[in-house]
Design a protein around this motif. Structure first.
Motif, mmCIF file in Angstrom:
data_model
loop_
_atom_site.group_PDB
_atom_site.id
_atom_site.type_symbol
_atom_site.label_atom_id
_atom_site.label_comp_id
_atom_site.label_asym_id
_atom_site.label_seq_id
_atom_site.Cartn_x
_atom_site.Cartn_y
_atom_site.Cartn_z
ATOM 1 N N HIS A 34 -2.558 -2.242 -8.337
ATOM 2 C CA HIS A 34 -1.977 -3.445 -8.957
ATOM 3 C C HIS A 34 -2.392 -4.715 -8.233
ATOM 4 C CE1 HIS A 34 0.872 -2.130 -5.835
ATOM 5 N NE2 HIS A 34 0.984 -3.415 -5.603
ATOM 6 N N GLU A 35 -3.382 -4.603 -7.336
ATOM 7 C CA GLU A 35 -3.859 -5.808 -6.648
ATOM 8 C C GLU A 35 -5.321 -5.963 -7.041
ATOM 9 O OE1 GLU A 35 -2.802 -5.681 -2.502
ATOM 10 O OE2 GLU A 35 -0.912 -4.678 -2.916
ATOM 11 N N SER B 226 3.539 0.249 -1.574
ATOM 12 C CA SER B 226 4.544 0.487 -2.621
ATOM 13 C C SER B 226 4.145 1.645 -3.535
ATOM 14 C CB SER B 226 4.766 -0.780 -3.447
ATOM 15 O OG SER B 226 3.583 -1.116 -4.148
ATOM 16 N N CYS C 124 -1.775 -0.243 -1.829
ATOM 17 C CA CYS C 124 -0.509 -0.870 -1.462
ATOM 18 C C CYS C 124 0.515 0.186 -1.081
ATOM 19 C CB CYS C 124 0.001 -1.709 -2.633
ATOM 20 S SG CYS C 124 1.554 -2.539 -2.282
ATOM 21 N N ASP D 217 -0.466 -9.641 -3.563
ATOM 22 C CA ASP D 217 0.631 -9.148 -2.715
ATOM 23 C C ASP D 217 0.531 -9.574 -1.250
ATOM 24 O OD1 ASP D 217 0.276 -7.679 -5.087
ATOM 25 O OD2 ASP D 217 1.605 -6.114 -4.353
#
Ligand code: ZN
Ligand code: ZN
Length: 327
Positions: free
Chosen positions: A43-44, A28, A26, A132
């Motif tokens: 985090h995905e 981010s 990601c 996301d």
């Protein structure tokens, strides 16, 4: 990136261990990738529960799950309505990959209520996309009542921008224009049904004016830069809607001129999505609503090739989602 051997985590009270099957890279995470961070991110995540701690009743070992990004109490007035991103007891948020180690590992430990069931009919990659890539834009687009728009502009075609294009087309928005610096990402936006605009070669505002006369009904900023947010505000028509999805710097200011102030526009800012929408989106996915979803994943690597995956993703050499998959 370096690969380290660690002991498998153990689930404490109210926690579960998840064997990661797929984890998305990601944008981010870029800053932490460049500057270094206290632990690995990711985090995905979609995977399988392998162990549950005491007091866990919502999942069992063997359950297929996705991992919800942010911690929530489950009890406050917002959580009880399923509006978990607004949880009153986690005002500062505690996010997977930031507050605790993430999914670029064979196993992770998380709060049991963050492990959300993944339907048997959907793949682990589908599970990752429901986070996301589709969940984040769809939440903002619901708030923006995007289905009422006839014309829309998507500024920035990273994976959130591409997810936005996909959903706008699925909602039946007639004309979707998409901008990006990368020809690869624009190609993907076009494949998903958008009219691509290569910036800065094509001046966005001239293009939008020429196409619509008055500006677009809805402009979505998916970059996280004050200048592109201003561009989105300038591109909407009188009474239009601006949706900010990009993660802006903590401190930022916008240069607003008279024309923008007189526009009677609606501005919406949202981040991630509440748990209740995950279940709605999963149902929609099963029903085929996200028709072009399989186009969104463009590269898959094993954990051992994490560096190659990062090079590809962070140097903008790919046009979609990059996944780390585990066998
Ligand atoms: Zn993400
Ligand atoms: Zn709460």
């Amino acid at each position: 990136m370096v690969l380290e051997e660690k002991t498998t985590p153990v689930a404490g009270k109210g926690q579960v261990v998840v064997a990661v099957k797929s984890c998305g890279l990601c944008g981010s995470e870029r800053d932490n990738y460049i500057n270094g961070y206290m632990h690995h991110q990711g985090h995905e995540v979609a995977g399988v529960v392998t162990q549950v701690g005491t007091d866990v009743t919502n999942v069992r070992p063997g359950d297929r799950v996705v991992v919800y990004l942010t911690s929530f109490c489950g009890e406050c007035t917002y959580c009880q309505q399923g509006l978990t991103t607004m949880c009153l007891n986690y005002p500062e948020k505690e996010n997977l990959g930031w507050a605790y180690p993430g999914g670029f590992a064979e196993y992770l430990v998380t709060n049991a209520q963050n492990a959300l069931p993944l339907d048997e009919e959907l793949s682990f990659e589908d599970g990752v996309l429901l986070l996301d890539t589709l969940g984040t834009p769809f939440h903002g687009l619901r708030l923006a009542r995007a289905e009422e728009a006839e014309t829309a502009l998507v500024v920035g075609c990273g994976t959130v921008g591409l997810g936005t294009v996909l959903i706008l087309k699925a909602l039946g928005v007639r004309e979707v224009y998409a901008t990006d610096l990368s020809p690869f990402r624009l190609e993907m936006a076009q494949e998903l049904g958008a009219v691509p605009l290569k910036v800065p070669e094509t001046p966005v505002l001239d293009f939008v004016k020429e196409k619509t006369g008055v500006g677009v009904d809805l402009a979505v900023e998916a970059v996280g830069n004050p200048s592109t947010l201003v561009q989105a505000i300038k591109a909407v028509r009188f009474g239009g809607v601006v949706l900010g999805l990009g993660e802006q710097p903590d401190d930022f200011s916008l240069e607003i001129d008279l024309e923008m102030r007189l526009k009677d526009l609606v501005t919406i800012r949202s981040w991630y999505f509440p748990v209740k929408e995950y279940f709605e989106n999963m149902k929609l996915m099963k029903g085929g609503f996200f028709a072009n979803k399989d186009k969104l994943v463009t590269a898959r690597f094993p954990l051992e090739e994490m560096q190659t995956a990062c090079d590809l993703f962070y140097e903008g050499k790919t046009n979609g989602k990059v996944l780390i998959n585990f066998s």
